[in-house]
Design a protein around this motif. Sequence first.
Motif, PDB file in Angstrom:
ATOM      1  N   ARG B 145       0.844  -1.194   0.000  1.00  0.00           N
ATOM      2  CA  ARG B 145       0.000   0.000   0.000  1.00  0.00           C
ATOM      3  C   ARG B 145       0.875   1.238   0.000  1.00  0.00           C
ATOM      4  O   ARG B 145       1.811   1.358   0.789  1.00  0.00           O
ATOM      5  N   ALA B 354     -14.467  -3.682   2.280  1.00  0.00           N
ATOM      6  CA  ALA B 354     -13.701  -3.035   3.353  1.00  0.00           C
ATOM      7  C   ALA B 354     -12.338  -3.683   3.533  1.00  0.00           C
ATOM      8  O   ALA B 354     -11.510  -3.167   4.270  1.00  0.00           O
ATOM      9  N   LYS B 356      -8.566  -5.045   3.465  1.00  0.00           N
ATOM     10  CA  LYS B 356      -7.288  -4.369   3.219  1.00  0.00           C
ATOM     11  C   LYS B 356      -6.470  -5.073   2.150  1.00  0.00           C
ATOM     12  O   LYS B 356      -5.470  -4.540   1.671  1.00  0.00           O
ATOM     13  N   VAL B 357      -6.863  -6.288   1.824  1.00  0.00           N
ATOM     14  CA  VAL B 357      -6.147  -7.100   0.829  1.00  0.00           C
ATOM     15  C   VAL B 357      -7.168  -7.773  -0.095  1.00  0.00           C
ATOM     16  O   VAL B 357      -8.335  -7.905   0.264  1.00  0.00           O
ATOM     17  N   PRO B 358      -6.725  -8.187  -1.278  1.00  0.00           N
ATOM     18  CA  PRO B 358      -7.680  -8.804  -2.226  1.00  0.00           C
ATOM     19  C   PRO B 358      -7.945 -10.263  -1.873  1.00  0.00           C
ATOM     20  O   PRO B 358      -7.657 -11.166  -2.641  1.00  0.00           O
ATOM     21  N   ASP B 359      -8.540 -10.473  -0.696  1.00  0.00           N
ATOM     22  CA  ASP B 359      -8.764 -11.829  -0.182  1.00  0.00           C
ATOM     23  C   ASP B 359     -10.235 -12.218  -0.303  1.00  0.00           C
ATOM     24  O   ASP B 359     -11.006 -11.565  -1.024  1.00  0.00           O
ATOM     25  N   ALA B 360     -10.604 -13.260   0.414  1.00  0.00           N
ATOM     26  CA  ALA B 360     -11.989 -13.739   0.348  1.00  0.00           C
ATOM     27  C   ALA B 360     -12.969 -12.680   0.839  1.00  0.00           C
ATOM     28  O   ALA B 360     -14.057 -12.537   0.278  1.00  0.00           O
ATOM     29  N   GLN B 361     -12.599 -11.935   1.872  1.00  0.00           N
ATOM     30  CA  GLN B 361     -13.506 -10.870   2.335  1.00  0.00           C
ATOM     31  C   GLN B 361     -13.772  -9.877   1.212  1.00  0.00           C
ATOM     32  O   GLN B 361     -14.923  -9.505   0.952  1.00  0.00           O
ATOM     33  N   GLU B 389     -10.361  -1.557   0.522  1.00  0.00           N
ATOM     34  CA  GLU B 389     -10.161  -0.853   1.795  1.00  0.00           C
ATOM     35  C   GLU B 389     -11.152   0.306   1.957  1.00  0.00           C
ATOM     36  O   GLU B 389     -10.734   1.423   2.283  1.00  0.00           O
ATOM     37  N   LYS B 398      -7.145  -6.418  -7.467  1.00  0.00           N
ATOM     38  CA  LYS B 398      -8.598  -6.446  -7.397  1.00  0.00           C
ATOM     39  C   LYS B 398      -9.201  -5.889  -8.686  1.00  0.00           C
ATOM     40  O   LYS B 398     -10.243  -6.379  -9.153  1.00  0.00           O
ATOM     41  N   MET B 401      -9.269  -8.802 -10.988  1.00  0.00           N
ATOM     42  CA  MET B 401     -10.267  -9.808 -10.589  1.00  0.00           C
ATOM     43  C   MET B 401     -11.686  -9.288 -10.824  1.00  0.00           C
ATOM     44  O   MET B 401     -12.556 -10.023 -11.296  1.00  0.00           O
ATOM     45  N   PRO B 474      -5.314 -13.794  -6.228  1.00  0.00           N
ATOM     46  CA  PRO B 474      -4.594 -12.509  -6.358  1.00  0.00           C
ATOM     47  C   PRO B 474      -3.237 -12.646  -7.059  1.00  0.00           C
ATOM     48  O   PRO B 474      -2.838 -11.750  -7.811  1.00  0.00           O
TER      49      PRO B 474
END
Lengths: 517, 517
Positions: B145, B354, B356-361, B389, B398, B401, B474
Amino acid sequence: MAQGEEKAATSREGRRGREARRAQRLQARAASVPWIQRRVPTTEILSPEAIATIEANAERLLEEVGIEFRDYPSALARFRDAGCDVQGVRVRFPRGLARKLASTAPREYVQVARNPARSVRIGGDSLVFAPVYGSPFVHDLDGGRRYGTIEDFRNFVKLAYASPFMHHSGGTVCEPVDLPVNKRHLEMVYAHMRWSDKPFMGSVTHPDRARDTIEMCRILFGQDFLEANTVCTSLINANSPLVWDSAMLGAAEAYAAANQATIITPFILSGAMSPVTVAGTLTQALAEILAGVAFTQLVRPGAPVIFGTFVSTLSMQSGAPTFGTPEAALAIYGAGQLARSLGLPFRTGGSLCASKVPDAQAAYESAQTLLPTLFAGTNFVLHAAGWMEGGLASSYEKFAMDLDQLGMTHVLAGGIDMSENAQAFEAFREVAPGGHFLGCAHTQANFESAFYRSSVADNNSVEQWEAEGALDAPRRANALWKRMLAEYEAPPIDPGVDEALREFIERRKASMPDATH
Amino acid sequence: MAQGEEKAATSREGRRGREARRAQRLQARAASVPWIQRRVPTTEILSPEAIATIEANAERLLEEVGIEFRDYPSALARFRDAGCDVQGVRVRFPRGLARKLASTAPREYVQVARNPARSVRIGGDSLVFAPVYGSPFVHDLDGGRRYGTIEDFRNFVKLAYASPFMHHSGGTVCEPVDLPVNKRHLEMVYAHMRWSDKPFMGSVTHPDRARDTIEMCRILFGQDFLEANTVCTSLINANSPLVWDSAMLGAAEAYAAANQATIITPFILSGAMSPVTVAGTLTQALAEILAGVAFTQLVRPGAPVIFGTFVSTLSMQSGAPTFGTPEAALAIYGAGQLARSLGLPFRTGGSLCASKVPDAQAAYESAQTLLPTLFAGTNFVLHAAGWMEGGLASSYEKFAMDLDQLGMTHVLAGGIDMSENAQAFEAFREVAPGGHFLGCAHTQANFESAFYRSSVADNNSVEQWEAEGALDAPRRANALWKRMLAEYEAPPIDPGVDEALREFIERRKASMPDATH
């Protein structure tokens, strides 16, 4: 077996009072709802004309091509007697006959749980979530991918029990590969009965195993209870295209005869097991379902049955199954319309994905399946949590993440509250333009229940998130499922019933040598 | 400035023929569609009665509480002249007046792109995707970041240009923090004009910057072209609750006066900037929109304007904004109904999260926003790719993706093909029960275009996936955006126009000292 039944019947008498009291206590304590009552509209992708076209094509398929019922002569006899044209194992249905036979199935039914507060209504506007089904492997961040065991199986049953957002204990939450193939169903059904008090699914891999499930249900619920009550919903898959085979027919027959529910489900990877188009796939699925449902109704008119579809697509490059695709979503919506047109409870969807790990792919694909599942009007959602790697692996982390998504679905399915309080006009009198609503009386009165509180999402600042270890969602889910298992408390069970179940299981195990298939 | 205009007008003459020929070539080559024509129904969450209630409450709010127009006396004068009750900066609208004033705005409009094949229709059943907007930070897996730069800005413009699934170049795709605050808008607008030929958004942070944008549009499109054509759609945010401030009003006025489109958007975190309920939030948003749209129509009746909403929720524990929540989804659906009832093009949603990383959330939350965005009938989707974020960071991975998800949305929005070919009855004649469709003539004729082909998903076996490095989504997206940038080819531009743009920019830069706000 008769002895076991007698014992069960006896112990059942003494159990009634205790169980009723316990149920009452549990019910009072339960924050969860036994199922979702959907208050949002369904998405009608197909026009009425399109539905009529698919239905006409399915009838034509049943009449001109027909369905094969393999290695199950009694099914052929039933269809011949009902007026079908039977040539070898091929059954052709005069136009309208399958639909007419299917019409005796109920529009909805209640699956009774041993804790009555957890009984579920399946059909209409209800929505019931059940866990992942059938994975030979399990996956977690600590141990990676490995064959499932009965210990894993029990863990997933416990996680499903512990979640307020999972209504149903499911069936083969993972394959307990450490147990002999011909005996594992006994421990699987027992695990659902013992470590959960939510409704569950029975064994379908052999008619004998379906009968074992029914016997165990008689022990748990009482000898006569099953005649008038459905306590088991089991998964019957077609061998698409256009084939029903003996194992599935035998299991479906056993359950239907005992008034237990089946989910008649074409399992279709479009492009391989059906035409490469959504309309063609829906046509075939409808034909297979009509034939399968007709079979259950010939066994026992009025036996509960669910219109099931499992439709996904193929990678036309590699032949690998794909999930969370737009074509699969369209099939989900369309199948729901066909089910409503037929007037049957509907099963499809879930939290499906092809990803090997609980990453963004897994989450995108799952959400792109789960949301259409809700808006397709689905009543019974198998694979609602834990599915990974195209169903080859039950993932602990994904189970925990999916549960959170199911929690959100509860809120979404409730629609927009239009009560006086929700209109919040008083808040506007209190907060001037440019003001802040956080401290106002209306917010204070409502903030506890205002918004769904995610168990997995991290909404903190990046600084705080980093200070807490910069964990991504799967890492947080890893801690979550471990905490859920650590805090798990088994629901009580009548010791006499438990003993009778164990006696039955041990007797059945002793009656046959271990088998590997 | 007049000199610049003259020059632009002159060079425009010579450019016409060349540009037309080039546009024709480009159009022939373009595989992408300029926008999506939605063929799936909208989801109507609110009953007609509920819509009427919210509309009545919004009118009451406008009448009893009113809206503040701060530091912009000419707006107060306009509203007073139109029949409003103006006390200080508070404007109260007689019931029905704001709605009546808003009624001169068109139901839909075309935003012309410099490549006419990429012009977009906004309104009705159209769906236009635009990238993330407004992030001060950028994020990628290699560098983590960091503050955004004009280099990052250009990269996101190029990625949006390179994707067939992104229809619009957007606006502040990230904040180029390396440039002076009062001059960066010039380089931002130029980047859209130069490195893309898709439609774009203008600067809104100061009325002068809006006017600079319009001047640059006159240079690019020709002096007279803007009078009859909309070439710019810009984002005007309310200062919720119930406040419009001078910067936004000034920008809105400049654009509306020049017949350019604005997106009138309450940016609301429910529970802080509006009541803690969906119904209350929609009421407030509608009141703010009606007032904002009324303002644009007082400036110039018929100026194109979009009914915008950006609604999300708060964590009531931490006060942090949350995304992909069920309450936000309900607000998205409901707002769409209010926009249709008013008869205006609609903007909401995107691929919000929300994480902070391009993860499952990130992926769950984005999908849980994007699908409601489609079915809410949204016409213009800002933040369709790259948002991370809570909007603080534009993520390269992201972005890649999300583009893939937008590709899938193109298919989903197309609905179910019911053509004779799609009904696929011939395939059933060819493939017997128990057979395989992969090799049949119907599949062979259709497999190329049958299913959407994901650029990010890995559907291979776990063995093959491991052999290829066991990359999660990612990591694969990281390679994808780098390849897209490496293969990027700039669209041609008339050298005279380019020179005129650069001259204008340098002159404007030279006209003022650098500023930091």
